[in-house]
Design an enzyme around this catalytic site. Structure first.
Site, short mmCIF file in Angstrom:
data_model
loop_
_atom_site.label_atom_id
_atom_site.label_comp_id
_atom_site.label_asym_id
_atom_site.label_seq_id
_atom_site.Cartn_x
_atom_site.Cartn_y
_atom_site.Cartn_z
N LYS A 119 54.46 32.43 39.17
CA LYS A 119 54.16 33.78 39.64
C LYS A 119 53.65 33.69 41.07
CE LYS A 119 53.95 38.14 38.32
NZ LYS A 119 54.85 38.88 37.41
N ASP A 163 57.92 42.50 41.09
CA ASP A 163 56.79 42.85 40.21
C ASP A 163 56.16 44.09 40.87
OD1 ASP A 163 55.10 42.00 37.82
OD2 ASP A 163 53.54 42.11 39.34
P1 NDP Z 1 55.65 49.31 39.84
O1 NDP Z 1 54.97 48.93 41.11
O2 NDP Z 1 57.07 49.79 39.90
O3 NDP Z 1 54.82 50.45 39.07
C1 NDP Z 1 53.51 50.23 38.68
C2 NDP Z 1 52.95 51.55 38.17
O4 NDP Z 1 51.64 51.34 37.69
C3 NDP Z 1 52.83 52.61 39.26
O5 NDP Z 1 52.99 53.87 38.66
C4 NDP Z 1 51.42 52.42 39.75
O6 NDP Z 1 50.87 53.58 40.34
C5 NDP Z 1 50.69 52.07 38.48
N1 NDP Z 1 49.54 51.21 38.79
C6 NDP Z 1 49.56 50.03 39.48
N2 NDP Z 1 48.32 49.53 39.60
C7 NDP Z 1 47.52 50.43 38.99
C8 NDP Z 1 46.13 50.49 38.77
N3 NDP Z 1 45.31 49.52 39.22
N4 NDP Z 1 45.67 51.55 38.07
C9 NDP Z 1 46.49 52.51 37.60
N5 NDP Z 1 47.81 52.51 37.79
C10 NDP Z 1 48.31 51.48 38.46
O7 NDP Z 1 55.51 48.05 38.90
P2 NDP Z 1 56.35 47.69 37.58
O8 NDP Z 1 56.69 48.92 36.85
O9 NDP Z 1 57.40 46.75 37.98
O10 NDP Z 1 55.28 46.85 36.76
C11 NDP Z 1 54.35 47.45 35.85
C12 NDP Z 1 53.77 46.37 34.95
O11 NDP Z 1 54.84 45.73 34.23
C13 NDP Z 1 53.02 45.23 35.66
O12 NDP Z 1 52.00 44.76 34.79
C14 NDP Z 1 54.10 44.15 35.78
O13 NDP Z 1 53.54 42.85 35.91
C15 NDP Z 1 54.80 44.34 34.45
N6 NDP Z 1 56.15 43.80 34.37
C16 NDP Z 1 57.13 44.23 35.22
C17 NDP Z 1 58.41 43.75 35.09
C18 NDP Z 1 59.53 44.28 35.91
O14 NDP Z 1 60.70 43.89 35.64
N7 NDP Z 1 59.31 45.14 36.86
C19 NDP Z 1 58.74 42.68 34.11
C20 NDP Z 1 57.67 42.38 33.21
C21 NDP Z 1 56.42 42.89 33.37
P3 NDP Z 1 50.86 53.73 41.92
O15 NDP Z 1 52.27 54.00 42.31
O16 NDP Z 1 49.93 54.86 42.18
O17 NDP Z 1 50.35 52.42 42.45
#
Ligand code: NDP
Length: 444
Positions: A126, A166
């Site tokens: 990572k 991510d």
């Molecule tokens: P994105 O950046 O596309 O979206 C993240 C979302 O979560 C946004 O809506 C963001 O809001 C919100 N968010 C982020 N940090 C916070 C916080 N501290 N408090 C509240 N809301 C928060 O990321 P992903 O959708 O790609 O990833 C989401 C999760 O899934 C993570 O844990 C990631 O590690 C996991 N994951 C992702 C994969 C992938 O293929 N993308 C694969 C496996 C796991 P805002 O826009 O306001 O920041």
């Protein structure tokens, strides 16, 4: 003191101020107790757990770049190559101000077991940076990505370490990083996944984590005699995972009534409008406050609150530790049946225990969100073959992988007498393959 407790203590002592890493190690090792105790003498002699919790290698580096005002900014870059027993390191790059070495280590550690569970030959890694892409111009994001890759390219390669997206790293960032890798290294290879379709990306990669989460959730519910159609669902997040989870859940006949971002959350009693959400988040890169302009009957609330809504299924898809004990109590009081993690470690240890104690089906992220990395591995296969598979081919393989993951962890839980405990099942199923490979490869 038992071997498991000894190693947990060492991890806490040797890695101060890394609470997320401690949490991830505790969660995994606690649930492996039964397997470790059955092999305690051998594992202890081989220092197997110590080797498992210490990354093979980790890099921290300076990332200088120039902003639009001509000011030099300096961020910190990270890559942790945790375990390569079963394949090249594979795991995303997180760009978020909260990133530090402890967060990257927790994610890298989890990734080992997740990647193993997919059944594909990929090790755990990572990386990322404390850079915040939000509010930056495209030129600033490019300047950062080029500087980040200028250093990172020394440590990665299509057969050694293949990073992916991510939080904060989407197609735009991957594109800039891929361009810089090619420019410096002079090779056109599948060194990153999540690439655009015109230069080696895989169809269905964008949708994979969210879709995969629903394929697994549906299979888990079906195995327990529950039909997902007609169920009400709460999703948190409004990013890549959340959007495609909402889309697939809706296609399966469920109704998703919430989504959120880091400033607030939306309740839409008629079901979240995915097209509107995509336009707000993917096209305009705007806040969720805009959602009401598309759906006048919806409500927008500032701050936390997604888990206060009465639903049958909860899918946390935002970030770590976003569902705590109070949230779990509220979900249980409202009659939730299942919680499946789309994000990495979104549920605190106390909340997980509470949900399990109250007979809620709980599937941890390392299994439920493995569709993303699995499809990344399929992207690697296509790059090696110099071929592109159709959306349907990739999607069919993804479905198959997610169904297999669920049955592997279900079987592992049963085999060790923990029927229905999918946390134990996922950790054991992921661990067994990695340990077998580590033992076969000698002390390394
Ligand atoms: P994105 O950046 O596309 O979206 C993240 C979302 O979560 C946004 O809506 C963001 O809001 C919100 N968010 C982020 N940090 C916070 C916080 N501290 N408090 C509240 N809301 C928060 O990321 P992903 O959708 O790609 O990833 C989401 C999760 O899934 C993570 O844990 C990631 O590690 C996991 N994951 C992702 C994969 C992938 O293929 N993308 C694969 C496996 C796991 P805002 O826009 O306001 O920041």
């Amino acid at each position: 003191m038992s071997y498991v407790d000894e190693v947990i203590e060492q991890v806490v002592e040797k890695n101060p101020a890394q609470p997320e890493f401690h949490q991830a190690v505790k969660e995994v090792l606690e649930s492996l107790r039964v397997v470790v105790e059955a092999n305690e003498e051998k594992f202890r002699k081989d220092a197997l757990l110590e080797r498992l919790v210490n990354p093979e290698r980790q890099f921290t580096f300076r990332v200088p770049w120039v902003d639009d005002k001509g000011q030099v900014q300096v961020n910190t870059g990270y890559r942790v190559q945790f375990n390569s027993a079963i394949g090249p390191y594979k795991g995303g790059l997180r760009l978020h101000p909260s990133v530090n070495i402890g967060i990257i280590k927790f994610l890298g550690f989890e990734q080992i077991f997740k990647n193993s569970l997919t059944g594909l030959p990929i090790g755990g890694g990572k990386g990322g940076s404390d850079f915040d892409p939000k509010g930056k111009s495209d030129r600033e994001v490019m300047a950062f990505c080029q500087s980040f890759m200028t250093e990172l390219c020394k440590y990665i390669g299509a057969d050694t370490d293949v990073p992916a997206g991510d939080i904060g790293t989407g197609a735009r960032e991957i594109g800039y990083m891929f361009g810089q890798y090619k420019r410096i290294r002079g090779v056109y290879e599948g060194v990153l996944t999540g690439k655009g379709l015109s230069y080696g990306g895989s169809l269905a990669r964008t949708e994979a984590t969210g879709y995969g989460l629903l394929y697994l959730t549906k299979e888990m519910l079906k195995t327990n005699g529950v039909d997902i159609a007609g169920k009400t669902v709460a999703v948190s997040g409004a990013g890549n995972v959340a959007i495609y989870a909402i889309q697939k859940a809706t296609e399966m006949g469920a109704k998703v009534v919430t989504c959120s971002d880091s400033t607030g959350w939306v309740y839409d009693p008629e079901g979240i409008d995915v097209a509107a959400l995509k336009e707000i988040k993917e096209v305009k890169r705007a806040r969720l406050t805009e959602y009401k302009n598309y759906r006048p009957n919806s409500e927008y609330h500032e701050g936390k609150g997604v888990w206060s809504v009465k639903v049958d299924i909860a899918l946390p898809c935002a970030t770590q530790n976003e569902l705590d004990l109070e949230d779990a109590k509220q979900l249980v009081a409202n009659g939730v049946i299942a919680v499946c993690e789309g994000a990495n470690m979104p549920t605190t240890l106390e909340a997980t225990k509470y949900l399990q104690d109250n007979k809620v089906y709980f599937v941890p992220g390392k299994a439920a969100n493995a569709g993303g990395v699995a499809t990344s591995a399929l992207e690697m296969s296509q790059n090696s073959e110099r071929l592109s598979w159709t959306f349907e081919e990739v999607d069919a393989k993804l479905q198959n992988i997610m169904v297999n993951i669920f049955h592997n962890l279900d079987d592992a839980a049963k085999k060790y007498g923990f029927e229905g405990n999918y946390v134990v099942g996922a950790n054991i199923a992921g661990f067994e393959k990695v340990v077998d490979a580590m033992q076969a490869q000698g002390i390394c």
